[in-house]
Design a protein around this motif. Structure first.
Motif, PDB file in Angstrom:
ATOM      1  N   THR A   1     130.673  45.409   8.004  1.00 57.11           N
ATOM      2  CA  THR A   1     129.904  45.060   9.194  1.00 57.11           C
ATOM      3  C   THR A   1     128.469  44.797   8.785  1.00 57.11           C
ATOM      4  N   LYS A   2     127.806  43.938   9.525  1.00 55.51           N
ATOM      5  CA  LYS A   2     126.409  43.616   9.257  1.00 55.51           C
ATOM      6  C   LYS A   2     125.576  43.850  10.511  1.00 55.51           C
ATOM      7  N   PHE A   3     124.332  44.273  10.302  1.00 54.10           N
ATOM      8  CA  PHE A   3     123.405  44.439  11.419  1.00 54.10           C
ATOM      9  C   PHE A   3     123.039  43.063  11.960  1.00 54.10           C
ATOM     10  N   SER A   4     123.272  42.846  13.258  1.00 51.52           N
ATOM     11  CA  SER A   4     123.005  41.532  13.844  1.00 51.52           C
ATOM     12  C   SER A   4     121.589  41.450  14.385  1.00 51.52           C
ATOM     13  N   SER A   5     121.323  42.154  15.504  1.00 59.37           N
ATOM     14  CA  SER A   5     119.965  42.096  16.048  1.00 59.37           C
ATOM     15  C   SER A   5     119.630  43.287  16.929  1.00 59.37           C
ATOM     16  N   GLU A   6     120.632  44.031  17.392  1.00 59.64           N
ATOM     17  CA  GLU A   6     120.360  45.126  18.307  1.00 59.64           C
ATOM     18  C   GLU A   6     121.324  46.259  18.036  1.00 59.64           C
ATOM     19  N   LEU A   7     120.923  47.463  18.454  1.00 59.16           N
ATOM     20  CA  LEU A   7     121.725  48.664  18.281  1.00 59.16           C
ATOM     21  C   LEU A   7     122.343  49.023  19.631  1.00 59.16           C
ATOM     22  N   LYS A   8     123.572  48.587  19.848  1.00 60.70           N
ATOM     23  CA  LYS A   8     124.248  48.798  21.123  1.00 60.70           C
ATOM     24  C   LYS A   8     124.980  50.127  21.121  1.00 60.70           C
ATOM     25  N   ASP A   9     125.233  50.655  22.326  1.00 61.85           N
ATOM     26  CA  ASP A   9     126.061  51.848  22.465  1.00 61.85           C
ATOM     27  C   ASP A   9     127.496  51.505  22.075  1.00 61.85           C
ATOM     28  N   GLY A  10     128.092  52.356  21.271  1.00 63.93           N
ATOM     29  CA  GLY A  10     129.457  52.125  20.832  1.00 63.93           C
ATOM     30  C   GLY A  10     129.582  51.320  19.558  1.00 63.93           C
ATOM     31  N   PHE A  11     128.471  50.714  19.113  1.00 61.78           N
ATOM     32  CA  PHE A  11     128.544  49.922  17.889  1.00 61.78           C
ATOM     33  C   PHE A  11     128.692  50.803  16.659  1.00 61.78           C
ATOM     34  N   GLY A  12     128.309  52.071  16.772  1.00 65.37           N
ATOM     35  CA  GLY A  12     128.463  52.978  15.639  1.00 65.37           C
ATOM     36  C   GLY A  12     129.910  53.184  15.250  1.00 65.37           C
ATOM     37  N   GLU A  13     130.812  53.238  16.232  1.00 65.35           N
ATOM     38  CA  GLU A  13     132.230  53.399  15.924  1.00 65.35           C
ATOM     39  C   GLU A  13     132.807  52.140  15.299  1.00 65.35           C
TER      40      GLU A  13
ATOM     41  N   ILE B   1     127.457  61.520  10.520  1.00 64.67           N
ATOM     42  CA  ILE B   1     127.953  61.844   9.179  1.00 64.67           C
ATOM     43  C   ILE B   1     128.867  60.741   8.660  1.00 64.67           C
ATOM     44  N   ALA B   2     129.754  60.236   9.522  1.00 60.62           N
ATOM     45  CA  ALA B   2     130.660  59.173   9.090  1.00 60.62           C
ATOM     46  C   ALA B   2     129.890  57.903   8.721  1.00 60.62           C
ATOM     47  N   GLN B   3     128.867  57.578   9.478  1.00 59.63           N
ATOM     48  CA  GLN B   3     128.077  56.386   9.165  1.00 59.63           C
ATOM     49  C   GLN B   3     127.297  56.550   7.863  1.00 59.63           C
ATOM     50  N   LEU B   4     126.788  57.752   7.596  1.00 57.33           N
ATOM     51  CA  LEU B   4     126.079  57.975   6.337  1.00 57.33           C
ATOM     52  C   LEU B   4     127.030  57.888   5.144  1.00 57.33           C
ATOM     53  N   LEU B   5     128.260  58.383   5.301  1.00 59.08           N
ATOM     54  CA  LEU B   5     129.245  58.244   4.230  1.00 59.08           C
ATOM     55  C   LEU B   5     129.557  56.774   3.971  1.00 59.08           C
TER      56      LEU B   5
ATOM     57  N   HIS C   1     122.012  49.608  -1.667  1.00 59.76           N
ATOM     58  CA  HIS C   1     123.073  49.679  -0.667  1.00 59.76           C
ATOM     59  C   HIS C   1     123.537  48.272  -0.296  1.00 59.76           C
ATOM     60  N   SER C   2     124.832  48.164  -0.035  1.00 63.55           N
ATOM     61  CA  SER C   2     125.404  46.881   0.363  1.00 63.55           C
ATOM     62  C   SER C   2     125.110  46.616   1.841  1.00 63.55           C
ATOM     63  N   LYS C   3     124.688  45.410   2.158  1.00 58.12           N
ATOM     64  CA  LYS C   3     124.420  45.041   3.550  1.00 58.12           C
ATOM     65  C   LYS C   3     125.707  44.922   4.360  1.00 58.12           C
ATOM     66  N   ASP C   4     126.850  44.786   3.665  1.00 55.55           N
ATOM     67  CA  ASP C   4     128.130  44.724   4.364  1.00 55.55           C
ATOM     68  C   ASP C   4     128.544  46.086   4.902  1.00 55.55           C
ATOM     69  N   ARG C   5     127.938  47.147   4.433  1.00 53.17           N
ATOM     70  CA  ARG C   5     128.240  48.496   4.927  1.00 53.17           C
ATOM     71  C   ARG C   5     126.963  49.172   5.430  1.00 53.17           C
ATOM     72  N   GLU C   6     126.122  48.402   6.082  1.00 50.21           N
ATOM     73  CA  GLU C   6     124.861  48.918   6.639  1.00 50.21           C
ATOM     74  C   GLU C   6     125.120  49.405   8.059  1.00 50.21           C
ATOM     75  N   THR C   7     125.211  50.701   8.238  1.00 43.67           N
ATOM     76  CA  THR C   7     125.597  51.278   9.520  1.00 43.67           C
ATOM     77  C   THR C   7     124.406  51.381  10.470  1.00 43.67           C
ATOM     78  N   PRO C   8     124.653  51.406  11.775  1.00 39.94           N
ATOM     79  CA  PRO C   8     123.552  51.463  12.748  1.00 39.94           C
ATOM     80  C   PRO C   8     122.677  52.707  12.615  1.00 39.94           C
ATOM     81  N   PHE C   9     123.259  53.847  12.213  1.00 37.83           N
ATOM     82  CA  PHE C   9     122.464  55.078  12.130  1.00 37.83           C
ATOM     83  C   PHE C   9     121.379  54.947  11.079  1.00 37.83           C
TER      84      PHE C   9
END
Length: 425
Positions: free
Chosen positions: A103-115, A150-154, A171-179
């Motif tokens: 996943t890649k960061f697009s432009s905003e941090l939406k609710d539920g995007f962390g999952e 914790i899952a996003q940091l892993l 860090h890979s941008k393909d695994r850049e989590t919202p947290f």
């Protein structure tokens, strides 16, 4: 007689019969026996007969010999080895899914995007570690914020290949989590301190300072590009088709800290909208590009350049189109609720804990379903002070353009304090 020890000298001794037969044959040849024929089963029977404390155990096609006193420690070590195998298999399964999930960061941090940014198996694994593996625990606790963090940091700190010699891995941008993105952007917005952000990044808790500047530059570039395409400065959070008002005022920032290096005295324009239950349409969200810019481009000149202006002795009022107001029935229902509260307060003689006679309790309890939280957005700041005819005229022009873009046909409404109101009027 040689033996194979599983761990150290203090560890339990376990012999494999196939490994004993070969050195036993060599020893017989050294003692002068010509071409000895060693039978493994007979060798085992002789060993068990001569050493009563020795026991025989079969594992697959192998025969193992061990002392009775060592059976307990051997079983204990075997169980620990089995647990290590299970952990290794679980880590291998999760790691494959983590590397495949991108996943890649697009432009905003939406609710539920962390999952969405982490594999479901990883999230369930973290939940099982924190709350237990039974179904009752999962139903009781659900997915907590700590589980997602914790899952996003892993996921964020998962590498396909770790480079040697680097103190901080890339860090890979393909695994850049919202947290991780949120922590970096939040610290940058609050502190602007590179050392603090890089320290969090070194511990795997945040994106790097350079990545924060890259995201900030990309967002700014995308916003400016949209302003140029729409030919109006209007933030994307504002919706179309809603009644829109604006307010203009000075905004001052004069820090008293000894380390502060800048201050400003600018003009701000705020836009307000009153959403309704019928209008929930959102404008197209921003999508950042893949450019490597780290500097926000300049705003359109029609917004930043303020043309000169002056007062006329007898100005002619501008023509006003028909004013569009919400339905009168909405005001009537709201007023009816207010009068009912006034009558209740007037008739109330005994006050208890359940009596909502205060205005705050009444306003919180009697919010109608038609009324929702207002949308507020601050337009880019202008360097010129608001106490001038040219600045006020420029603000009125920009508000008129934004209102015409968002809600065509509506009469612009501008709010200001007394000195600015005099000039605007």
């Amino acid at each position: 007689m040689d033996s194979k020890v599983t761990n150290t000298e203090a560890a339990p001794v376990v012999f494999r019969l196939a490994d004993l037969a070969s050195p036993y044959k060599l020893r017989l040849e050294q003692l002068g026996v010509d071409s000895p024929n060693v039978h493994s089963t007979r060798l085992k029977e002789q060993l068990l007969a001569r050493i009563p404390e020795l026991e025989s155990h079969k594992k697959g096609r192998y025969v193992l010999l061990a002392f009775k006193a060592d059976i307990g420690p051997v079983l204990h070590e075997a169980s620990q080895y089995s647990n290590a195998l299970h952990l290794s298999k679980a880590a291998n399964i999760l790691r494959k899914e983590m590397l495949q999930h991108k996943t890649k960061f697009s432009s905003e941090l939406k609710d539920g995007f962390g999952e969405e940014a982490i594999p479901p198996a990883l999230l369930q694994f973290v939940c099982s570690i924190e709350h237990g593996v039974d179904i009752k625990s999962h139903l009781m606790h659900g997915i907590a914020k700590s589980d997602l963090a914790i899952a996003q940091l892993l996921q964020f700190n998962c590498y396909s290949k770790r480079r040697e010699g680097l103190t901080t891995q890339i860090h890979s941008k393909d695994r850049e989590t919202p947290f991780a993105v949120y922590v970096g952007l939040k610290m940058y917005a609050k502190t602007r301190k590179r050392e603090l952000i890089d320290k969090f990044h070194e511990h795997g808790l945040s994106i790097s300072y350079d990545r924060v500047l890259e995201i900030s530059g990309k967002l700014g570039e995308t916003v400016i590009k949209q302003y140029d395409e729409e030919d109006v400065v209007c933030p994307t959070v504002l919706r179309k088709g809603l009644f829109t008002t604006a307010a203009v005022d000075n905004i001052d920032h004069n820090p008293t800290a000894t380390t502060a290096s800048t201050s400003f005295h600018d003009k701000s324009i705020s836009m307000f909208q009153r959403p309704s239950k019928e209008n929930r349409e959102q404008r197209v969200s921003l999508k950042i590009t893949d450019s490597r810019t780290r500097k926000v481009p300049e705003f359109p000149e029609h917004y930043t350049n303020i043309a000169p202006a002056y007062f006329k002795k007898n100005p002619t009022p501008a023509s006003v189109d028909e004013v569009s107001l919400p339905e009168s029935s909405l005001f009537q229902r709201i007023l009816r609720a207010e009068f009912e509260w006034l009558e209740k307060v007037q008739d109330t003689t005994d006050v208890d804990d359940e009596s909502n006679i205060t205005w705050s309790a009444h306003a919180n309890q009697n919010r109608t379903s038609e009324c929702e939280t207002s949308i507020t957005s601050l337009l880019p700041l202008l360097r010129d002070q608001a106490h001038s005819v040219a600045t006020i005229k420029h603000a009125m022009k920009k508000v008129r353009e934004a209102v015409a873009f968002l809600n065509p046909g509506q009469t612009p409404v501008l709010e200001a304090d007394q000195p600015l109101y005099v000039m605007a009027k």
